[in-house]
Scaffold this motif. Structure first.
Motif, PDB file in Angstrom:
ATOM      1  N   GLY A 235      48.053  49.611  45.026  1.00 52.91           N
ATOM      2  CA  GLY A 235      48.282  48.836  43.815  1.00 52.91           C
ATOM      3  C   GLY A 235      47.025  48.171  43.275  1.00 52.91           C
ATOM      4  O   GLY A 235      45.995  48.061  43.955  1.00 52.91           O
ATOM      5  N   CYS A 236      47.134  47.709  42.038  1.00 45.14           N
ATOM      6  CA  CYS A 236      45.998  47.104  41.349  1.00 45.14           C
ATOM      7  C   CYS A 236      46.403  45.793  40.702  1.00 45.14           C
ATOM      8  O   CYS A 236      47.470  45.695  40.081  1.00 45.14           O
ATOM      9  CB  CYS A 236      45.471  48.070  40.282  1.00 45.14           C
ATOM     10  N   PRO A 240      42.478  39.879  32.173  1.00 44.19           N
ATOM     11  CA  PRO A 240      41.424  39.726  31.174  1.00 44.19           C
ATOM     12  C   PRO A 240      40.711  38.383  31.264  1.00 44.19           C
ATOM     13  O   PRO A 240      39.818  38.103  30.463  1.00 44.19           O
ATOM     14  CB  PRO A 240      42.187  39.854  29.852  1.00 44.19           C
ATOM     15  N   VAL A 241      41.123  37.553  32.220  1.00 43.43           N
ATOM     16  CA  VAL A 241      40.532  36.215  32.377  1.00 43.43           C
ATOM     17  C   VAL A 241      39.519  36.276  33.515  1.00 43.43           C
ATOM     18  O   VAL A 241      39.883  36.356  34.691  1.00 43.43           O
ATOM     19  CB  VAL A 241      41.613  35.162  32.663  1.00 43.43           C
ATOM     20  N   LEU A 242      38.241  36.222  33.153  1.00 37.68           N
ATOM     21  CA  LEU A 242      37.182  36.390  34.150  1.00 37.68           C
ATOM     22  C   LEU A 242      36.692  35.055  34.691  1.00 37.68           C
ATOM     23  O   LEU A 242      36.467  34.108  33.935  1.00 37.68           O
ATOM     24  CB  LEU A 242      36.001  37.142  33.531  1.00 37.68           C
ATOM     25  N   GLY A 243      36.546  34.993  35.991  1.00 40.81           N
ATOM     26  CA  GLY A 243      35.977  33.829  36.658  1.00 40.81           C
ATOM     27  C   GLY A 243      35.261  34.291  37.905  1.00 40.81           C
ATOM     28  O   GLY A 243      35.362  35.456  38.305  1.00 40.81           O
ATOM     29  N   GLN A 249      36.215  39.134  44.057  1.00 36.44           N
ATOM     30  CA  GLN A 249      37.289  40.011  44.521  1.00 36.44           C
ATOM     31  C   GLN A 249      37.086  41.446  44.044  1.00 36.44           C
ATOM     32  O   GLN A 249      37.381  42.396  44.782  1.00 36.44           O
ATOM     33  CB  GLN A 249      38.634  39.459  44.037  1.00 36.44           C
ATOM     34  N   MET A 250      36.564  41.608  42.841  1.00 36.66           N
ATOM     35  CA  MET A 250      36.272  42.949  42.334  1.00 36.66           C
ATOM     36  C   MET A 250      35.196  43.621  43.179  1.00 36.66           C
ATOM     37  O   MET A 250      35.300  44.813  43.503  1.00 36.66           O
ATOM     38  CB  MET A 250      35.815  42.866  40.876  1.00 36.66           C
ATOM     39  N   MET A 251      34.165  42.865  43.538  1.00 38.65           N
ATOM     40  CA  MET A 251      33.085  43.433  44.346  1.00 38.65           C
ATOM     41  C   MET A 251      33.594  43.859  45.712  1.00 38.65           C
ATOM     42  O   MET A 251      33.276  44.954  46.199  1.00 38.65           O
ATOM     43  CB  MET A 251      31.953  42.412  44.478  1.00 38.65           C
ATOM     44  N   VAL A 252      34.395  43.009  46.335  1.00 34.97           N
ATOM     45  CA  VAL A 252      34.895  43.309  47.681  1.00 34.97           C
ATOM     46  C   VAL A 252      35.847  44.502  47.650  1.00 34.97           C
ATOM     47  O   VAL A 252      35.730  45.435  48.456  1.00 34.97           O
ATOM     48  CB  VAL A 252      35.591  42.073  48.279  1.00 34.97           C
ATOM     49  N   THR A 253      36.805  44.495  46.713  1.00 39.78           N
ATOM     50  CA  THR A 253      37.812  45.568  46.697  1.00 39.78           C
ATOM     51  C   THR A 253      37.243  46.898  46.214  1.00 39.78           C
ATOM     52  O   THR A 253      37.842  47.941  46.452  1.00 39.78           O
ATOM     53  CB  THR A 253      39.016  45.172  45.828  1.00 39.78           C
ATOM     54  N   SER A 254      36.094  46.867  45.543  1.00 39.43           N
ATOM     55  CA  SER A 254      35.471  48.131  45.150  1.00 39.43           C
ATOM     56  C   SER A 254      34.899  48.855  46.362  1.00 39.43           C
ATOM     57  O   SER A 254      34.681  50.071  46.327  1.00 39.43           O
ATOM     58  CB  SER A 254      34.357  47.881  44.128  1.00 39.43           C
ATOM     59  N   LYS A 260      43.144  47.055  44.619  1.00 37.56           N
ATOM     60  CA  LYS A 260      41.972  46.735  43.823  1.00 37.56           C
ATOM     61  C   LYS A 260      42.203  45.540  42.898  1.00 37.56           C
ATOM     62  O   LYS A 260      43.310  45.309  42.414  1.00 37.56           O
ATOM     63  CB  LYS A 260      41.568  47.943  42.972  1.00 37.56           C
ATOM     64  N   ALA A 261      41.124  44.813  42.630  1.00 39.18           N
ATOM     65  CA  ALA A 261      41.095  43.761  41.611  1.00 39.18           C
ATOM     66  C   ALA A 261      40.184  44.242  40.488  1.00 39.18           C
ATOM     67  O   ALA A 261      39.063  44.688  40.754  1.00 39.18           O
ATOM     68  CB  ALA A 261      40.566  42.454  42.199  1.00 39.18           C
ATOM     69  N   LYS A 262      40.664  44.154  39.249  1.00 37.23           N
ATOM     70  CA  LYS A 262      39.882  44.699  38.149  1.00 37.23           C
ATOM     71  C   LYS A 262      39.923  43.789  36.921  1.00 37.23           C
ATOM     72  O   LYS A 262      40.857  43.014  36.721  1.00 37.23           O
ATOM     73  CB  LYS A 262      40.377  46.101  37.781  1.00 37.23           C
TER      74      LYS A 262
END
Length: 327
Positions: A235-236, A240-243, A249-254, A260-262
């Motif tokens: 799952g993903c 659209p709210v960036l912090g 989390q995006m870096m780790v899950t990539s 994934k976090a996107k």
């Protein structure tokens, strides 16, 4: 003409109404007399200048574009000498992504920009906010979530402009939709087609036993860490709210794990991609599968009140300004 000038970053009080020169369309532009312009959550977030990374695009110490606003709907008053697709008197709507300027009575838009003829089924007020909610949600559902029939999707913030659009788009593609909202908005999201509704004042969706292929957090109120147990194996979580937490989390899950976090900044997509998404949205509208709820309308002079209302996070669908309303 009347326009709302942005004096800096901060609270809604950074806005002031002023008289500025009416724009003249260049050879490749149309001049639109604005009947309605959108006031969005993205507008209010950018107004604060936070997260600070956004200032790299908006202006470091103050907005480089003094007139705020991007979504618009109105009537073409004049066309440049090279314009072929539009004529004076056409009803149009769109999103002026690069230079903003729609908190005003007139705006000049390139013919090849994000602009289209207004469908007869929509009013100016309904159309003004469609690009923000509709195109953003279509980007997240199609390009990130790879929307398809039977997919299980949870939409957190189901009653806002992004959420109301996402419910309808997801249902159009045959997904099973769970919408999260407050008690007051349950009937609204049900009327838009949500298969299930979770009242966040009573139930924490991250703690239930259901799992979702995509969690689309339109308001950014829950983190990937909180949501990952409610995701399917592959799952993903997308928002659209960036912090900074989401960036991490995006870096780790990539690099690790299947979940994934996107994030995506829809407004920074190539113009042709945004126009492609707009055409898909128009097809959905013309097929009768999309409505655009309007919560409140304000006169241009009431821009501070409009932003203050949006800041509360309780709007139902879209909020618009009417630059030519009589006060």
């Amino acid at each position: 003409m009347k326009a709302v000038i942005t004096t800096g970053y901060g609270s809604p009080e950074v806005f002031k109404l002023d008289q500025v020169a009416k724009p003249s369309p260049k050879a490749n532009e149309v001049l639109v007399r604005i009947h309605a312009s959108s006031v969005t959550k993205a507008d209010s977030m950018m107004r604060t200048g936070k997260p600070y990374i956004g200032r790299l695009f908006l202006g470091l110490t103050k907005p480089k574009n003094p007139i705020w606003g991007s979504g618009f709907a109105g009537v073409i008053e004049a066309v440049g000498s090279e314009v072929k697709s539009f004529k004076k008197g056409d009803n149009v709507f769109g999103e002026n992504i690069n230079s903003f300027g729609t908190y005003a009575q007139y705006v000049a838009i390139p013919e090849d920009g994000v602009i289209s003829h207004l469908p007869k089924s929509l009013s100016f007020e309904e159309a003004a906010g469609i690009c923000d909610g509709g195109i953003t949600s279509l980007n997240f559902l199609q390009n990130i979530g790879h929307i398809h029939s039977g997919q299980k999707i949870l939409i957190n913030g189901g009653s806002g402009s992004l959420g109301t659009a996402a419910i309808q788009i997801a249902k159009y593609y045959g997904a099973h939709v769970t919408a999260v909202c407050s008690t007051a908005n349950i009937e609204l999201v049900r009327s838009l087609g949500a298969d299930e509704v979770i009242d966040y004042t009573k139930t924490d969706f991250t703690q239930n036993k259901n799992s979702y292929d995509l969690i689309y957090d339109t308001v950014g109120s829950r983190s990937f860490e909180e949501c990952k147990h409610a995701l399917t194996e592959n799952g993903c979580y997308a928002s659209p709210v960036l912090g900074m937490p989401l960036i991490g989390q995006m870096m780790v899950t990539s690099l690790f794990g299947n979940k994934k976090a996107k994030f995506s900044a829809t407004g920074t997509l190539p113009r042709e991609e945004i126009k492609r998404l707009l055409q898909i949205l128009l097809d959905i509208i013309k097929a009768g599968h999309f409505v655009a709820p309007v919560d409140r309308s304000y006169n241009l002079e009431q821009v501070v009140e409009a932003h203050s209302y949006v800041d509360k996070g309780r709007k139902k669908g879209n909020v618009v300004l009417k630059p030519f309303a009589i006060t």
